[in-house]
Design a protein around this motif. Structure first.
Motif, PDB file in Angstrom:
ATOM      1  N   PRO A  30       0.826  -1.206   0.000  1.00 30.72           N
ATOM      2  CA  PRO A  30       0.000   0.000   0.000  1.00 30.72           C
ATOM      3  C   PRO A  30       0.860   1.256   0.000  1.00 30.72           C
ATOM      4  N   ALA A  31       0.426   2.277  -0.677  1.00 32.16           N
ATOM      5  CA  ALA A  31       1.152   3.541  -0.706  1.00 32.16           C
ATOM      6  C   ALA A  31       0.951   4.297   0.601  1.00 32.16           C
ATOM      7  N   GLY A  32       1.931   5.147   0.919  1.00 30.96           N
ATOM      8  CA  GLY A  32       1.808   6.014   2.082  1.00 30.96           C
ATOM      9  C   GLY A  32       2.195   5.380   3.396  1.00 30.96           C
ATOM     10  N   GLU A  33       2.872   4.209   3.350  1.00 34.27           N
ATOM     11  CA  GLU A  33       3.295   3.544   4.578  1.00 34.27           C
ATOM     12  C   GLU A  33       4.731   3.957   4.906  1.00 34.27           C
ATOM     13  N   ALA A  34       4.935   4.509   6.098  1.00 34.58           N
ATOM     14  CA  ALA A  34       6.269   4.902   6.524  1.00 34.58           C
ATOM     15  C   ALA A  34       7.123   3.665   6.788  1.00 34.58           C
ATOM     16  N   VAL A  35       8.382   3.724   6.384  1.00 32.20           N
ATOM     17  CA  VAL A  35       9.327   2.628   6.613  1.00 32.20           C
ATOM     18  C   VAL A  35      10.509   3.177   7.401  1.00 32.20           C
ATOM     19  N   ASP A  36      10.690   2.671   8.605  1.00 30.49           N
ATOM     20  CA  ASP A  36      11.815   3.059   9.455  1.00 30.49           C
ATOM     21  C   ASP A  36      13.007   2.206   9.048  1.00 30.49           C
ATOM     22  N   MET A  37      13.979   2.799   8.352  1.00 34.09           N
ATOM     23  CA  MET A  37      15.104   2.032   7.839  1.00 34.09           C
ATOM     24  C   MET A  37      16.011   1.522   8.953  1.00 34.09           C
ATOM     25  N   GLN A  38      16.032   2.176  10.099  1.00 32.90           N
ATOM     26  CA  GLN A  38      16.824   1.664  11.219  1.00 32.90           C
ATOM     27  C   GLN A  38      16.251   0.334  11.714  1.00 32.90           C
ATOM     28  N   GLU A  39      14.927   0.232  11.713  1.00 36.24           N
ATOM     29  CA  GLU A  39      14.298  -1.026  12.099  1.00 36.24           C
ATOM     30  C   GLU A  39      14.567  -2.110  11.054  1.00 36.24           C
ATOM     31  N   VAL A  40      14.586  -1.723   9.782  1.00 33.27           N
ATOM     32  CA  VAL A  40      14.922  -2.669   8.720  1.00 33.27           C
ATOM     33  C   VAL A  40      16.345  -3.179   8.909  1.00 33.27           C
ATOM     34  N   LEU A  41      17.280  -2.268   9.179  1.00 29.95           N
ATOM     35  CA  LEU A  41      18.681  -2.660   9.363  1.00 29.95           C
ATOM     36  C   LEU A  41      18.861  -3.553  10.588  1.00 29.95           C
ATOM     37  N   LEU A  42      18.075  -3.315  11.622  1.00 26.77           N
ATOM     38  CA  LEU A  42      18.145  -4.174  12.801  1.00 26.77           C
ATOM     39  C   LEU A  42      17.806  -5.612  12.427  1.00 26.77           C
ATOM     40  N   GLN A  43      16.735  -5.790  11.638  1.00 27.68           N
ATOM     41  CA  GLN A  43      16.337  -7.145  11.229  1.00 27.68           C
ATOM     42  C   GLN A  43      17.362  -7.756  10.278  1.00 27.68           C
TER      43      GLN A  43
END
Length: 363
Positions: A30-43
């Motif tokens: 879906p469009a308009g969803e915020a993505v926290d890249m720090q959380e992505v990098l943690l995973q």
């Protein structure tokens, strides 16, 4: 090769273990969803190699490069593409596997299926390294789910027959899931870490490997998700979990244990809680009945085999000479992949659950 999956949110995994890189394209977010890249990098860091003695010493940062689909850390609705570059490769370690396949690995079957054109370096597209793309996709999906009250976490249920405390299927605390889904060696009972590590180290020193089980829980799911008979919850999640290299079994709730139980014990009695919601006293069903969520915690366990690449001499065949042969595997390999499999199982589960939520018009 078929490396695409999904109905509403679709992923396409590309790359090889020792190629220029690997990654994933995600369609349908879906469009308009915020993505926290720090959380992505943690995973990504939880899965990355080179950070623990239970894992391969190969060091890779596993930092994703976003090529499309994000603008100012927000989904645009376009396909989201991420590439993870390979840096620390030693492809020469795999030269002998071209003609002498590893027992327990895909080397032989891939050679037959693809007429020996498959990339053998590091296992190529059959490598556990390709799960980095799954973890990236799952890291994005779980943020979308969390904003809808859905929490996912997993732990090392067992390594080499040594067991952690299982989830309480009726009540899984949110704070427990959040602790587990940020851990590199995820356990409910931390006292089991030392004996588990000792078992892995003993196998490593014996030029061997061990396997185990990952248990995953999902809370906050509404009742009514899933479309039987082939789009049920078990069908959807199993199709993803069996896509993880080295997975040999998946069970929900009591799983195979249900076969030795009487119906009077296995059935989960219904009741209304203080809010008027339908709950069950027990959860042998693992939060799923008839392929549809019940509203109870979803519990799934995934069996992971011992790593096939071990350094002991093993009997194999020589595909060039047509003779029996002895193989000694070189290179850097995990004596146990279970700790690194935990975030992969969580990610695959997040991807499956997001599809189920969208199919059930719950986003």
């Amino acid at each position: 090769m078929s490396s695409t999956w999904g109905e509403r949110v679709k992923i396409s995994i590309f790359g090889e273990s020792h190629g220029e890189g690997l990654g994933v394209v995600i369609d349908g977010l879906p469009a308009g969803e915020a993505v926290d890249m720090q959380e992505v990098l943690l995973q990504m860091g939880r899965r990355a190699p080179g950070h623990d003695k239970t894992a391969t010493p190969r060091k890779e940062s596993d930092t994703p490069e976003i090529l499309s689909g994000l603008l100012q850390d927000t989904t645009t609705g376009a396909p989201l593409c991420a590439v993870i570059r390979n840096h620390n490769t030693r492809s020469g370690d795999y030269g002998n596997l071209v003609v002498r396949p590893r027992p327990g690995h895909s080397d032989y079957t891939a050679a037959v299926r693809y007429h020996r054109h498959n990339d053998i370096r590091g296992g190529g597209h059959f490598s556990g390294r390709i799960t980095a793309g799954i973890v990236f996709a799952g890291a994005v999906c779980r943020q979308i789910l969390l904003r809808r009250g859905v929490e996912i976490g997993a732990h090392i249920y067992a390594i080499a027959g040594i067991h952690d405390t299982p989830f309480d299927g009726v009540s899984v605390p949110q704070e427990l899931l959040r602790r587990l889904n940020r851990s590199r060696f995820a356990l409910i009972d931390s006292q089991q870490e030392a004996p588990m590590r000792a078992a892995v180290e003993e196998a490593r020193m014996s030029l061997d490997s061990v396997g185990g089980i990952v248990e995953c829980a999902v809370t906050g799911l509404p009742a009514g998700l899933g479309s039987p008979m082939f789009g049920g919850v078990e069908n959807v999640l199993s199709s993803l979990l069996f896509g993880i290299p080295a997975v040999k079994g998946v069970e929900f709730g009591a799983g195979f244990g249900a076969a030795s139980m009487r119906g009077s014990r296995h059935n989960d009695p219904f009741y209304y809680d203080a809010t008027g919601a339908v709950r069950t006293r027990t959860n042998h069903a693992g939060g799923i009945l008839g392929g549809i969520t019940t509203g109870m915690p979803l519990i799934v366990r995934t069996a992971v085999k011992p790593t096939a690449s071990i350094s002991q001499p093993q009997h194999t065949v020589d595909l060039e000479t047509g003779q029996d042969a002895i193989l000694e595997v070189r290179g850097r390999h995990d004596p146990c992949i279970v700790p690194r499999a935990v975030p992969v199982v969580e990610a695959a589960t997040a991807l499956g659950v997001l599809n189920l939520m969208m199919e059930g018009n719950q986003l």
